[in-house]
Scaffold this motif. Structure first.
Motif, PDB file in Angstrom:
ATOM      1  N   THR A 152     -13.572 -28.902 -10.815  1.00 34.45           N
ATOM      2  CA  THR A 152     -14.969 -29.249 -11.045  1.00 34.45           C
ATOM      3  C   THR A 152     -15.296 -30.625 -10.475  1.00 34.45           C
ATOM      4  OG1 THR A 152     -16.613 -29.632 -12.802  1.00 34.45           O
ATOM      5  CG2 THR A 152     -14.317 -30.085 -13.354  1.00 34.45           C
ATOM      6  N   GLU A 166     -15.033 -33.713 -21.673  1.00 32.37           N
ATOM      7  CA  GLU A 166     -15.947 -32.877 -22.463  1.00 32.37           C
ATOM      8  C   GLU A 166     -15.846 -31.412 -22.052  1.00 32.37           C
ATOM      9  OE1 GLU A 166     -19.311 -36.323 -23.326  1.00 32.37           O
ATOM     10  OE2 GLU A 166     -19.671 -34.847 -21.738  1.00 32.37           O
ATOM     11  N   ALA A 167     -15.739 -31.141 -20.768  1.00 30.74           N
ATOM     12  CA  ALA A 167     -15.607 -29.769 -20.284  1.00 30.74           C
ATOM     13  C   ALA A 167     -14.295 -29.147 -20.756  1.00 30.74           C
ATOM     14  CB  ALA A 167     -15.700 -29.732 -18.760  1.00 30.74           C
ATOM     15  N   TYR A 190     -25.593 -30.431 -15.872  1.00 28.50           N
ATOM     16  CA  TYR A 190     -24.830 -31.658 -15.659  1.00 28.50           C
ATOM     17  C   TYR A 190     -25.730 -32.877 -15.753  1.00 28.50           C
ATOM     18  CZ  TYR A 190     -21.769 -35.106 -13.561  1.00 28.50           C
ATOM     19  OH  TYR A 190     -21.019 -36.223 -13.349  1.00 28.50           O
ATOM     20  N   PRO A 191     -25.335 -33.932 -16.456  1.00 32.88           N
ATOM     21  CA  PRO A 191     -24.018 -34.190 -17.030  1.00 32.88           C
ATOM     22  C   PRO A 191     -23.815 -33.584 -18.416  1.00 32.88           C
ATOM     23  CG  PRO A 191     -25.362 -36.136 -17.306  1.00 32.88           C
ATOM     24  CD  PRO A 191     -26.197 -35.125 -16.547  1.00 32.88           C
ATOM     25  N   ASP A 245     -19.546 -25.937 -14.234  1.00 30.58           N
ATOM     26  CA  ASP A 245     -21.007 -25.817 -14.237  1.00 30.58           C
ATOM     27  C   ASP A 245     -21.431 -24.683 -13.307  1.00 30.58           C
ATOM     28  OD1 ASP A 245     -21.918 -28.303 -15.823  1.00 30.58           O
ATOM     29  OD2 ASP A 245     -20.443 -29.092 -14.413  1.00 30.58           O
ATOM     30  N   ASN A 257      -8.590 -30.190 -11.907  1.00 29.46           N
ATOM     31  CA  ASN A 257      -8.886 -30.877 -10.644  1.00 29.46           C
ATOM     32  C   ASN A 257      -7.621 -31.220  -9.848  1.00 29.46           C
ATOM     33  OD1 ASN A 257     -11.600 -30.697 -11.117  1.00 29.46           O
ATOM     34  ND2 ASN A 257     -11.830 -32.788 -11.823  1.00 29.46           N
ATOM     35  N   GLU A 310     -16.994 -36.791 -18.623  1.00 28.99           N
ATOM     36  CA  GLU A 310     -17.591 -35.470 -18.427  1.00 28.99           C
ATOM     37  C   GLU A 310     -16.520 -34.388 -18.256  1.00 28.99           C
ATOM     38  OE1 GLU A 310     -18.793 -38.160 -16.684  1.00 28.99           O
ATOM     39  OE2 GLU A 310     -20.717 -38.391 -17.699  1.00 28.99           O
ATOM     40  N   LEU A 311     -15.432 -34.715 -17.575  1.00 21.94           N
ATOM     41  CA  LEU A 311     -14.325 -33.767 -17.435  1.00 21.94           C
ATOM     42  C   LEU A 311     -13.679 -33.517 -18.791  1.00 21.94           C
ATOM     43  CD1 LEU A 311     -12.349 -32.004 -15.847  1.00 21.94           C
ATOM     44  CD2 LEU A 311     -11.054 -34.088 -15.311  1.00 21.94           C
ATOM     45  N   ARG A 354     -16.800 -32.724 -12.164  1.00 17.56           N
ATOM     46  CA  ARG A 354     -16.719 -33.618 -13.324  1.00 17.56           C
ATOM     47  C   ARG A 354     -15.428 -34.441 -13.294  1.00 17.56           C
ATOM     48  NH1 ARG A 354     -19.795 -32.116 -18.094  1.00 17.56           N
ATOM     49  NH2 ARG A 354     -21.360 -30.600 -17.473  1.00 17.56           N
TER      50      ARG A 354
END
Length: 78
Positions: A45, A54-55, A16-17, A8, A70, A51-52, A47
């Motif tokens: 991130t 999706e990214a 976000y989100p 982001d 991460n 959400e992670l 996330r």
């Protein structure tokens, strides 16, 4: 070289989100770093969870595959 990249505000606009609009040339530049300069990229991130995921899927849909997410290396538990 290993480079940590935020999602982001770096790859997409801050929403976000939700996933914001792609920032111009971000994905293309990161792919170029991977292909031409052989850098390893980590998606680092805030996330997590859905959400992670999706990214990661957003980036994959653009052809951007990260070395790790991460974590400093695949499989690292933090």
């Amino acid at each position: 070289m290993i480079i940590a990249v935020d999602f982001d505000g770096t790859i997409v606009e801050h929403k976000y989100p939700k996933i914001g609009a792609e920032i111009p040339f971000a994905v293309e530049t990161l792919i170029k770093l991977q292909k031409e300069h052989h850098h390893r990229l980590i998606l680092w991130t805030f996330r997590i969870g859905k959400e992670l995921d999706e990214a990661i899927e957003f980036c994959k849909s653009k052809g951007l595959i990260f070395y790790s997410h991460n974590a400093a290396y695949p499989g690292e538990i933090i």
